[in-house]
Motif scaffolding. Structure first.
Motif, PDB file in Angstrom:
ATOM      1  N   ALA A 133       0.849  -1.193   0.000  1.00  0.00           N
ATOM      2  CA  ALA A 133       0.000   0.000   0.000  1.00  0.00           C
ATOM      3  C   ALA A 133       0.884   1.243   0.000  1.00  0.00           C
ATOM      4  CB  ALA A 133      -0.894   0.018   1.235  1.00  0.00           C
ATOM      5  N   VAL A 134       0.326   2.335  -0.469  1.00  0.00           N
ATOM      6  CA  VAL A 134       1.039   3.618  -0.422  1.00  0.00           C
ATOM      7  C   VAL A 134       0.097   4.721   0.031  1.00  0.00           C
ATOM      8  CG1 VAL A 134       2.589   2.936  -2.308  1.00  0.00           C
ATOM      9  CG2 VAL A 134       0.551   4.284  -2.799  1.00  0.00           C
ATOM     10  N   SER A 135       0.688   5.784   0.570  1.00  0.00           N
ATOM     11  CA  SER A 135      -0.108   6.924   1.005  1.00  0.00           C
ATOM     12  C   SER A 135       0.779   8.164   0.951  1.00  0.00           C
ATOM     13  CB  SER A 135      -0.629   6.682   2.421  1.00  0.00           C
ATOM     14  OG  SER A 135      -1.492   7.724   2.804  1.00  0.00           O
ATOM     15  N   ARG A 136       0.194   9.321   1.185  1.00  0.00           N
ATOM     16  CA  ARG A 136       0.970  10.554   1.068  1.00  0.00           C
ATOM     17  C   ARG A 136       0.554  11.517   2.178  1.00  0.00           C
ATOM     18  NH1 ARG A 136       1.879  14.367  -4.279  1.00  0.00           N
ATOM     19  NH2 ARG A 136       4.122  14.375  -3.971  1.00  0.00           N
ATOM     20  N   ILE A 137       1.530  12.211   2.761  1.00  0.00           N
ATOM     21  CA  ILE A 137       1.199  13.194   3.793  1.00  0.00           C
ATOM     22  C   ILE A 137       1.865  14.528   3.475  1.00  0.00           C
ATOM     23  CG2 ILE A 137       0.949  11.466   5.627  1.00  0.00           C
ATOM     24  CD1 ILE A 137       3.729  12.397   6.657  1.00  0.00           C
ATOM     25  N   ALA A 138       1.374  15.564   4.150  1.00  0.00           N
ATOM     26  CA  ALA A 138       2.005  16.893   4.068  1.00  0.00           C
ATOM     27  C   ALA A 138       2.497  17.253   5.467  1.00  0.00           C
ATOM     28  CB  ALA A 138       0.994  17.920   3.577  1.00  0.00           C
ATOM     29  N   PHE A 139       3.612  17.980   5.539  1.00  0.00           N
ATOM     30  CA  PHE A 139       4.134  18.357   6.852  1.00  0.00           C
ATOM     31  C   PHE A 139       5.043  19.569   6.689  1.00  0.00           C
ATOM     32  CE2 PHE A 139       8.628  17.054   6.643  1.00  0.00           C
ATOM     33  CZ  PHE A 139       8.607  16.334   5.451  1.00  0.00           C
ATOM     34  N   THR A 140       5.311  20.231   7.810  1.00  0.00           N
ATOM     35  CA  THR A 140       6.269  21.336   7.820  1.00  0.00           C
ATOM     36  C   THR A 140       7.494  20.879   8.606  1.00  0.00           C
ATOM     37  OG1 THR A 140       4.466  22.909   7.795  1.00  0.00           O
ATOM     38  CG2 THR A 140       6.639  23.747   8.439  1.00  0.00           C
ATOM     39  N   PRO A 141       8.669  20.901   7.986  1.00  0.00           N
ATOM     40  CA  PRO A 141       9.855  20.404   8.695  1.00  0.00           C
ATOM     41  C   PRO A 141      10.189  21.270   9.904  1.00  0.00           C
ATOM     42  CG  PRO A 141      10.404  21.116   6.442  1.00  0.00           C
ATOM     43  CD  PRO A 141       8.959  21.365   6.620  1.00  0.00           C
TER      44      PRO A 141
END
Lengths: 428, 428
Positions: free
Chosen positions: B29-37
């Motif tokens: 499975a694959v997924s994607r996230i957003a984040f601020t380093p």
């Protein structure tokens, strides 16, 4: 002879012109020829510069340090022979073709010293034939011989800037440094921009002095100076077939204490070595790597060179990107490959004034990232500007491994796209 | 599974999609996230891909090979621990941040395996947490944890192409190879493009098979396959903190002779390794260096890697410039630095079908230069084309040193200005 920042080539050249006087007892000349290479079809002829350095009298005090490449060029083979001569008197230099392993290479070099000797009224054995440029191609001997009379007619005193310019290949600017010592001086002229790694790859250095010194002392001084200067710089990890440093003393001025001479020569060569790094093909930054806290000098030097040679470190610096992770990775690569297990808590890494790794973890935050990026920008040079050194600033990286008392310092450059452009078709 | 030439990304992807079936007993499975380093101020959030490989049942037969970098990342430290477990069952992978020496790195990795285990109903000890990307930055653990439920909900059978795509960083195209053996298959997914040097720098390889094999045999096979494949490629001389190759067998299909498995795995890894080189950041050519006639394998490998890593050789090849002098210089640099004196008359160098150095001298003329340049052009790739491998041709360079019976083969890439662009600000 410290350098200000320069903004125009003309300013640099006039600065250098005024500070590159030949020591007493030496003359210099340059000339230019056109030729068609045997090995490549061309529409336009190639251009080659010739330069001549010549002592007024036979020189008993001289020395040379040569590349350790297993396949040295004819000039290196001939140069090593000359070390056994009782006296020498002159050096003929050409750029464009390095005279390495062409079928007639050694014969060609000898033929040139014979032709030059005949014109100057000297035995061929007193002369060096030195070449830099493309490896594998054949020297245009007939054309060079044809130019020898006018070359000799042009011998002059005064500035040697013309020689520093004539021996350039991919060099962006001529490199000359001069130190005064006792009543005389030591003048160093260096050529080199790419292929700079330990042992002076594709680097030629000619050091002339009027200060009297015994032959053996001169050779010791040269060996030490080269070790601490040209052998401590690294631009791309290659060591060429043609590198050499020659030292000649005319002895016209009374000698000084040997230690003073050694120190002056080492200082001169150190400045020339940093000039070479700053002039690295397409260099955008000069890196100064100081590695301390290791068990042996060799290990410290190995780590320093590994970091300085890491393409990932070099490209990050070029981009003014403080990607400090790559520093630790390069250190770990070297130490791990050497079979050493290391406690990361002992490692400290500093970039400029900032500590970026300590006590086992990276010490970076958003504000520090910005400061580091500004620091890299402040030391940046435009790699497309050639003709003069823009400033003398470096990116200083200090790595302490906390495991011993040995240290080492090396200088290297970053890796810009300009470097690739210059080397992708160097021979056109 | 041999590749034709490709001219469009879509052709490559559909070719791969049809040839990347997960072996029996595995889901992905694959997924994607957003984040601020934490470490860099940003206007736009960063994107991170997550991928999950999961066996239906606990896997007793598994193995791993890890980087020798002295400062391995948390995933490597954790992965080495897992080798002692009686069974494992899954691998969570993220790109963008490598989880190396951040203050909470190991703790973060453990927390992710715990969160994933809780969702899957497995002990954390059965799971690997694998990361690739920027060194030194902190993982966005909360954001990853938040994505775990949907990631697990997406587990599927069939093609693993989505995983090969999700784990890419600077990779230009996804890399999957599959071999059939007995009644089953071995599927290899690899990530890696820059920092490729011995020991699989910044390279992740996941090998899944349904063919039954005992744990110890699987580990022997993996070690041998890695040695002959990922450890024989070199793109830029760096060895990263994060490399690993993992092998898991579901044992759903009856086993084969151990030798057959070893050979099939080695073939698979060899193909994957060449995919990685061909996909080297901005690679314009793949170089295959064969060095023979030396006294030891280590020396042969050393010479081959020295030539393959020489920036001057690499930039010349990039420019389709047959500057063969740089080949001899690089060989001589390595052998000279190793303290060996070599008779140049023993050396033979061939590029493609052309002998360029033999019996102590270069063998080049104008016609041969043209043929060599044409040969380099025929093996060229456009380094700005990404998304698919354009062809499978290499520049073959063979160097015989005439001094012994040991030989070695390595693959490397040239050095293009595109490489510098990609690495100069990798983190933006």
């Amino acid at each position: 002879m410290t350098f200000p920042d320069f903004h125009h080539e003309a300013d640099y050249l006039s600065f250098l012109e005024a500070r590159s006087a030949l020591p007493a007892g030496f003359r210099a000349a340059v000339s230019r020829i056109a030729f068609t290479p045997q090995e490549r079809p061309t529409l336009e002829p190639y251009r080659m510069n010739l330069a001549l350095l010549c002592a007024d009298e036979p020189v008993e005090s001289f020395g040379g340090v040569f590349t350790r490449n297993a396949f040295p060029g004819a000039p290196v083979i001939l140069g090593r022979e000359r070390l056994a001569e009782p006296v020498v008197q002159g050096v003929l230099v050409n750029n464009k073709i390095a005279n390495v392993r062409a079928a007639t290479g050694l014969e060609d070099a000898r033929r040139l010293t014979a032709a030059l000797g005949e014109r100057l009224g000297l035995p061929a054995e007193r002369l060096f034939s030195v070449s830099t440029g493309i490896i594998g191609w054949t020297l245009p001997v007939a054309e060079i011989e044809g130019a020898i009379p006018s070359l000799c007619d042009g011998l002059h005193r005064g500035s040697a800037l013309d020689v520093a310019q004539a021996i350039m290949t991919t060099d962006g600017f001529p490199k000359v440094r001069r130190v005064e010592i006792g009543g005389g001086s030591i003048l160093g002229i260096v050529k080199g921009a790419g292929m700079i790694e330990p042992n002076m790859a594709t680097m030629l250095a000619f050091v002339l002095t009027d200060v009297a010194i015994r032959r053996e002392a001169a050779r010791r001084a040269l060996a030490q100076a080269v070790r601490e200067s040209f052998n401590a710089i690294t631009v791309d990890g290659d060591m060429s077939t043609s590198d050499m440093a020659l030292l000649l003393s005319s002895g016209r001025v009374a000698g000084v204490a040997e230690d003073d001479f050694v120190q002056a020569l080492a200082r001169l060569c150190g400045l020339l070595a940093q000039d070479v790094v700053r002039n690295g093909e397409g260099a955008g930054h000069v890196l100064q790597l100081t590695v301390s806290g290791l068990q042996t000098d060799e290990l410290a030097r190995g780590v320093a060179k590994a970091v300085a040679n890491s393409p990932l470190v070099k490209t990050a610096v070029y981009g003014n990107d403080p990607n400090v992770g790559r520093l630790l990775s390069a250190v770990g690569d070297y130490l791990g490959s050497a079979g050493l297990s290391v406690d990361p808590r002992l490692i400290t890494i500093r970039v400029g004034e900032e500590t970026v790794f300590a006590e086992g973890a990276f010490r970076i935050d958003r504000e520090k990232e910005v400061r580091l990026s500004d620091y890299l920008k402040s030391a940046a040079m435009n790699p497309r500007v050639t003709g003069y050194p823009q400033h003398q600033r470096s990116v200083e990286i200090a790595i302490d491994c906390g495991m011993g008392r040995a240290d080492a310092r090396v200088w290297g450059s970053d890796l810009s796209d300009q470097y690739v452009h210059e080397n992708a078709d160097y021979r056109t």
